[in-house]
Scaffold this motif. Structure first.
Motif: not given
Ligand code: SF4
Ligand code: SF4
Length: 466
Positions: A395, A397, A412-413, A415-416, A419-420, A448
């Motif tokens: 990414c 940004r 994007a946030a 996705e993060k 993932d966590k 992405r």
């Protein structure tokens, strides 16, 4: 909510001037007992039974279910198990098509109030024909119907290539208007708005000419994807915002797809349930696109053969549009009620990732991989033939995904957070508001798989009942 940024896609509506043609009868049809959101039906026929066009062949006691009717006359040869997109094993009825097509003795089904309209919608076998497959009778059966003052008819058809609803507007405008009037009369709704993208000026003009009352309005909407998403359509037609956890009726709005409302009208007038569906067959691998009326249960293979498409050489076949369609791996897959297009694509259309090709919602589309998360990393398992999507990079940004998101999320946030496996963060970021339009995945310069991750995240929360 704000005015939609969305994305401007090439329309590729080459089939828009092509009148609907009738598909020659196939030799067999395979009719799934689950073609809608909710519970599947139980078959009411068995092998050896002779059926007519329009005969009820599957039903359920569940409220959230829709009856299934035979699209052909013929003999039932088998009741098969299959894995539906819900992941559950359901039944489907295989019918050998007879030479002479006998139709049920259908009678008009007049309606006068909410109860009779809901009953008609259920008996007609209708579920949202725009693609969502939501049972129409459930939508019309809102308990506080007195609070609903607005009907929105979704005629956006904002995905590239597809012109099925557009042809409905040109070929059956009186049925559309008749259906709108019946719904308004039965539910005592004051105003209706028919939302149509401005790339369909003929349809806008025709409907405006045909409407003879002043409380049905045709709204010309900007041609931006995803204009046809329910919340977006409501906002741009009425200015009302549907908040998280609300359904449109909570804000006084009922939304119906434009083909759904005309089919409902035809059922009221004739008593003939939904047995056929119009499909656009197109894509960059199709020389001669068509709009074709198909008996439900016909295999995709047969439809493509009629359209002169050699599917063995195609890279990808989609049921639906390039943004939200489902990639299929088995060309024997039958056409169901909410299908509106078959797209056959070759590698040059790399840009379209088709957000649902790696969905956990459909086991069929993750065929070939053991783990849906592997599928979310890339598209390899879902295509017919070669891979279409370029490799994913980090990414950068750039914020483009946020800019295009029609419901103001931060892909994007999200996705993060997914993932966590950060459940709190996913909830705070309101992942459940994601409508899976695919705009973020489409626009992302790092390629992405943002929309796909959101689907996985929502599925994860659903399983955790969060
Ligand atoms: S569009 Fe892609 S690269 Fe840009 S911020 Fe979003 S995820 Fe990152
Ligand atoms: S986050 Fe969801 S709603 Fe927003 S652009 Fe991506 S897929 Fe569409």
């Amino acid at each position: 909510m704000r005015n939609l940024n969305g994305i401007r896609l090439s329309h590729h509506k080459k089939s828009k001037d092509l009148a609907t043609v009738e598909l020659p009868l196939p030799k067999t049809v395979t009719i799934p007992m689950l073609q809608h959101m909710g519970a599947g039906c139980k078959p009411l026929v068995e092998a050896g039974d002779v059926v007519k066009v329009g005969q009820l062949i599957g039903d359920s006691d569940e409220v959230f279910s829709v009856p299934v009717h035979s699209s052909v006359a013929g003999t039932v040869t088998a009741i098969q198990d299959y894995v539906a997109s819900s992941g559950k094993t359901e039944k489907r009825v295989v019918i050998e098509v007879a030479e002479i097509q006998e139709t049920i003795d259908a009678k008009p089904h007049p309606v006068s109030d909410q109860k009779s309209l809901v009953e008609a919608a259920r008996l007609s076998g209708l579920s949202g024909l725009g693609g969502a497959g939501f049972p129409t009778h459930v939508k019309l059966n809102y308990k506080d119907i007195d609070k609903v003052d607005t009907l929105v008819i979704n005629g956006a058809e904002c995905e590239p290539y597809i012109t099925s609803d557009y042809r409905e507007m040109l070929e059956a405008p009186d049925d559309i208007i008749g259906g709108v009037k019946e719904v308004m009369r039965c539910l005592k709704i004051a105003n209706a708005y028919i939302g149509i993208e401005d790339n369909k000026p003929d349809a806008i003009k025709l409907l405006r000419e045909k409407i003879d009352v002043d409380n049905i309005h045709v709204v010309s909407l900007k041609s931006v994807y995803p204009q046809g998403a329910e919340k977006v359509m409501i906002y741009h037609s009425t200015g009302r915002v549907i908040e998280e956890g609300e359904i449109p009726a909570d804000k006084g709005v009922i939304v119906l797809n434009i083909s759904t409302v005309s089919h409902l009208y035809r059922f009221i007038k004739t008593g003939m349930p939904l047995t056929h569906k119009r499909l656009t067959v197109d894509g960059n691998f199709v020389d001669k696109p068509i709009n074709v009326r198909v008996p439900i249960g016909t295999s995709i293979d047969y439809v493509l053969d009629f359209a002169g498409v050699d599917n063995n050489k195609a890279d990808k076949i989609l049921m639906g549009g390039p943004m939200m369609g489902i990639a299929i791996y088995d060309v024997e897959t039958p056409v169901i009620k909410n299908n509106n297009a078959i797209l056959v694509l070759q590698e040059k259309d790399r840009k379209y990732k088709a957000s649902r090709t790696v969905s956990t919602l459909s086991p069929s589309v993750t065929e070939g991989t053991d783990n849906p998360e592997d599928a979310a990393k890339g598209p390899a398992s879902t295509v017919v033939g070669k891979e279409l999507v370029p490799p994913t990079t980090a990414c950068i940004r750039c914020g483009k995904c946020v800019y295009v998101c029609p419901v103001d999320l931060m892909p994007a946030a999200l996705e993060k957070a997914y993932d966590k496996k950060n459940v709190d963060s996913l909830k705070n970021l309101k992942v459940n508001l994601c409508i899976n339009c695919g705009c973020c995945s489409y626009i992302c310069p790092a390629h992405r798989n943002l929309a796909q991750k959101n689907q996985l995240a929502k599925e994860m929360l659903r399983k955790m009942k969060k």
